[in-house]
Design a protein around this motif. Structure first.
Motif, mmCIF file in Angstrom:
data_model
loop_
_atom_site.group_PDB
_atom_site.id
_atom_site.type_symbol
_atom_site.label_atom_id
_atom_site.label_comp_id
_atom_site.label_asym_id
_atom_site.label_seq_id
_atom_site.Cartn_x
_atom_site.Cartn_y
_atom_site.Cartn_z
ATOM 1 N N GLN A 43 0.902 -1.431 -0.035
ATOM 2 C CA GLN A 43 0.000 -0.129 0.029
ATOM 3 C C GLN A 43 1.033 1.292 -0.135
ATOM 4 O OE1 GLN A 43 -2.819 -0.556 3.170
ATOM 5 N NE2 GLN A 43 -4.271 -1.809 1.900
ATOM 6 N N SER A 44 1.787 1.150 0.635
ATOM 7 C CA SER A 44 2.901 2.584 0.929
ATOM 8 C C SER A 44 3.290 2.579 -0.579
ATOM 9 C CB SER A 44 4.064 2.026 1.774
ATOM 10 O OG SER A 44 3.499 2.102 3.103
ATOM 11 N N ALA A 45 3.942 1.679 -1.322
ATOM 12 C CA ALA A 45 4.553 1.771 -2.677
ATOM 13 C C ALA A 45 3.424 2.142 -3.419
ATOM 14 C CB ALA A 45 5.155 0.325 -2.941
ATOM 15 N N SER B 163 0.844 4.074 -2.959
ATOM 16 C CA SER B 163 0.680 5.388 -2.341
ATOM 17 C C SER B 163 1.543 6.268 -2.957
ATOM 18 C CB SER B 163 0.055 5.599 -1.146
ATOM 19 O OG SER B 163 0.158 6.804 -0.564
ATOM 20 N N VAL B 164 2.888 5.907 -2.839
ATOM 21 C CA VAL B 164 4.047 6.851 -3.582
ATOM 22 C C VAL B 164 3.952 6.824 -4.883
ATOM 23 C CG1 VAL B 164 6.296 7.414 -3.509
ATOM 24 C CG2 VAL B 164 5.573 6.537 -1.191
ATOM 25 N N THR C 145 1.071 9.238 -6.101
ATOM 26 C CA THR C 145 1.492 10.864 -5.785
ATOM 27 C C THR C 145 2.001 11.138 -6.878
ATOM 28 O OG1 THR C 145 1.203 10.351 -3.208
ATOM 29 C CG2 THR C 145 2.554 12.411 -4.257
ATOM 30 N N HIS C 146 3.002 10.427 -7.284
ATOM 31 C CA HIS C 146 3.931 11.225 -8.515
ATOM 32 C C HIS C 146 3.149 10.839 -9.769
ATOM 33 C CE1 HIS C 146 7.124 12.119 -5.906
ATOM 34 N NE2 HIS C 146 7.027 10.985 -5.097
ATOM 35 N N ARG D 150 1.032 13.835 -10.273
ATOM 36 C CA ARG D 150 1.461 15.077 -10.537
ATOM 37 C C ARG D 150 1.769 14.934 -12.098
ATOM 38 N NH1 ARG D 150 5.615 15.149 -5.135
ATOM 39 N NH2 ARG D 150 3.850 15.586 -3.743
ATOM 40 N N PRO E 89 1.258 24.113 -14.907
ATOM 41 C CA PRO E 89 2.231 24.024 -16.128
ATOM 42 C C PRO E 89 2.957 22.929 -16.324
ATOM 43 C CG PRO E 89 2.337 26.103 -14.605
ATOM 44 C CD PRO E 89 1.376 25.041 -13.948
ATOM 45 N N MET F 5 10.441 18.321 -13.756
ATOM 46 C CA MET F 5 9.609 17.715 -12.812
ATOM 47 C C MET F 5 8.856 16.527 -13.433
ATOM 48 S SD MET F 5 9.383 19.603 -9.832
ATOM 49 C CE MET F 5 7.401 19.705 -9.523
ATOM 50 N N LEU G 92 10.240 8.282 -10.769
ATOM 51 C CA LEU G 92 9.943 7.641 -9.651
ATOM 52 C C LEU G 92 8.757 6.454 -9.863
ATOM 53 C CD1 LEU G 92 9.967 10.696 -7.259
ATOM 54 C CD2 LEU G 92 11.237 8.527 -6.874
ATOM 55 N N THR H 11 9.978 3.542 -11.276
ATOM 56 C CA THR H 11 10.560 2.730 -9.974
ATOM 57 C C THR H 11 9.792 2.173 -9.054
ATOM 58 O OG1 THR H 11 12.561 4.106 -10.194
ATOM 59 C CG2 THR H 11 12.197 2.988 -8.239
ATOM 60 N N MET H 12 8.838 2.865 -8.606
ATOM 61 C CA MET H 12 7.786 2.323 -7.710
ATOM 62 C C MET H 12 6.856 1.315 -8.283
ATOM 63 S SD MET H 12 8.740 4.277 -5.243
ATOM 64 C CE MET H 12 7.643 3.266 -4.215
ATOM 65 N N THR I 74 -0.391 30.653 -12.297
ATOM 66 C CA THR I 74 0.822 30.065 -12.606
ATOM 67 C C THR I 74 1.985 30.499 -11.606
ATOM 68 O OG1 THR I 74 0.018 30.034 -14.990
ATOM 69 C CG2 THR I 74 2.502 29.687 -14.519
ATOM 70 N N LYS J 116 0.402 11.182 4.713
ATOM 71 C CA LYS J 116 0.507 9.600 4.076
ATOM 72 C C LYS J 116 1.450 9.388 3.258
ATOM 73 C CE LYS J 116 -2.512 6.381 1.736
ATOM 74 N NZ LYS J 116 -3.659 6.211 0.845
ATOM 75 N N TYR J 117 1.924 10.401 2.568
ATOM 76 C CA TYR J 117 3.037 10.402 1.481
ATOM 77 C C TYR J 117 4.172 10.279 2.369
ATOM 78 C CZ TYR J 117 6.568 11.715 -1.855
ATOM 79 O OH TYR J 117 7.595 11.710 -2.694
ATOM 80 N N SER K 273 4.574 6.826 3.759
ATOM 81 C CA SER K 273 4.620 5.645 2.933
ATOM 82 C C SER K 273 6.085 5.744 2.470
ATOM 83 C CB SER K 273 3.543 5.877 1.670
ATOM 84 O OG SER K 273 2.230 5.907 2.111
ATOM 85 N N ALA K 274 6.547 6.879 2.217
ATOM 86 C CA ALA K 274 7.961 6.704 1.559
ATOM 87 C C ALA K 274 8.920 6.226 2.803
ATOM 88 C CB ALA K 274 8.146 7.864 1.151
ATOM 89 N N SER L 226 8.050 4.059 5.168
ATOM 90 C CA SER L 226 8.045 2.865 5.379
ATOM 91 C C SER L 226 8.705 1.972 4.011
ATOM 92 C CB SER L 226 6.340 2.570 4.966
ATOM 93 O OG SER L 226 6.101 1.245 5.275
ATOM 94 N N VAL L 227 8.377 2.305 2.952
ATOM 95 C CA VAL L 227 9.117 1.684 1.664
ATOM 96 C C VAL L 227 10.851 1.365 1.926
ATOM 97 C CG1 VAL L 227 9.477 1.615 -0.637
ATOM 98 C CG2 VAL L 227 7.302 2.133 0.305
ATOM 99 N N LEU M 190 17.187 1.540 -3.952
ATOM 100 C CA LEU M 190 15.808 1.901 -3.658
ATOM 101 C C LEU M 190 15.806 2.873 -2.293
ATOM 102 C CD1 LEU M 190 13.802 -1.306 -4.056
ATOM 103 C CD2 LEU M 190 13.403 1.164 -5.017
ATOM 104 N N THR N 230 16.952 6.038 -3.205
ATOM 105 C CA THR N 230 15.984 6.806 -3.948
ATOM 106 C C THR N 230 14.869 7.540 -3.043
ATOM 107 O OG1 THR N 230 16.175 5.539 -5.978
ATOM 108 C CG2 THR N 230 14.231 6.635 -5.623
#
Lengths: 151, 151
Positions: A35-37, A39-40, A43-44, A47, A57, A62, A69, A72-73, B12, B32-33, B36-37, B39-40, B69, B72
């Motif tokens: 779940q953590s992996a 979730s991370v 998030t990315h 984005r 933008p 970014m 990521l 990787t995740m 912007t 949470k983020y 999670s990060a 934890s991983v 990992l 990262t």
């Protein structure tokens, strides 16, 4: 000494032959990990989606960082779906994860492959290519969630 | 149209100037983020530790994968410690995270630096080098947990 050597050799063999789930001391550790992996990753991925959908933008650097990521995740959560990890109350995984393992594996492999393409697209800095790869990756998320995750 | 353009330009600018915490829609998302990060990262750091401490057989390829990992993941959690994220009931962060930001930043930077060294050591496949770098990285975990995390 001979029997100790045998036990040590057997222990080594067991460790080498152990399934991925044996990497976790307890089933709940595996659930927390997956779940953590996810979730991370989410998030990315979100984005990237905000850029792909024009909500923020576009920033090539970014985008590349986020896609890297995500790729990787994407490889990580699957080791956390071992036997016995369906019993945890926090798990949202349907029984189909274990009764349809071939399909589940195909789905996770597809995510890994599509997120690698997304990573490659993001490295080019081409927003149109990112949009295409983002949509393809998002499709893999959705099809697996529909088939394997309880709401 | 002019006022719309002004609003769009302002939005912007705001997005570009926004702090890392603004990457999260809600404070609980940030909590949470970061959890999670961490934890991983902890899972993969623990696997390296098992090898460094001789609890499981040393496997250079596995060590390198886990260290990669860790390095990262070590960069990620800090964006999740933005303003307002101290109020979440799941947060274990002490108030010192925000009242001693310079020290907290130094601690996270130290983890990032030491885990990069651990990654480099693991890539050499030299277990003795890994043990040294693992211990140095573990020290950074402990010192931050002692100073900034509630039990």
């Amino acid at each position: 000494m001979k029997s100790f050597a045998c036990i040590a050799a057997a222990a080594t063999l067991f460790a080498l032959a152990a399934p991925a789930s044996a990497q976790f001391a307890k089933p709940e550790d595996a659930v927390k990990y997956r779940q953590s992996a996810l979730s991370v990753m989410g998030t990315h991925f979100g984005r990237l989606g905000a850029m792909a959908n024009g909500k923020v933008p576009f920033d090539a650097k970014m985008a590349a960082e986020n896609a890297d990521l995500v790729a990787t995740m994407a490889k990580l959560p699957w080791a956390g779906f071992g036997p016995g990890t369906d019993k945890d109350p926090r798990s949202k995984a349907m029984a189909e994860v274990w009764t349809e393992q071939t399909k589940f594996k195909a789905g996770s492999d597809k995510l890994i492959a599509e997120s690698a393409k997304l990573d490659a697209a993001a490295k080019t800095g081409n927003l149109d290519a990112i949009k295409v790869a983002f949509a393809a990756t998002a499709d893999t998320c959705k099809s697996c969630h529909d088939a394997f995750r309880n709401k």
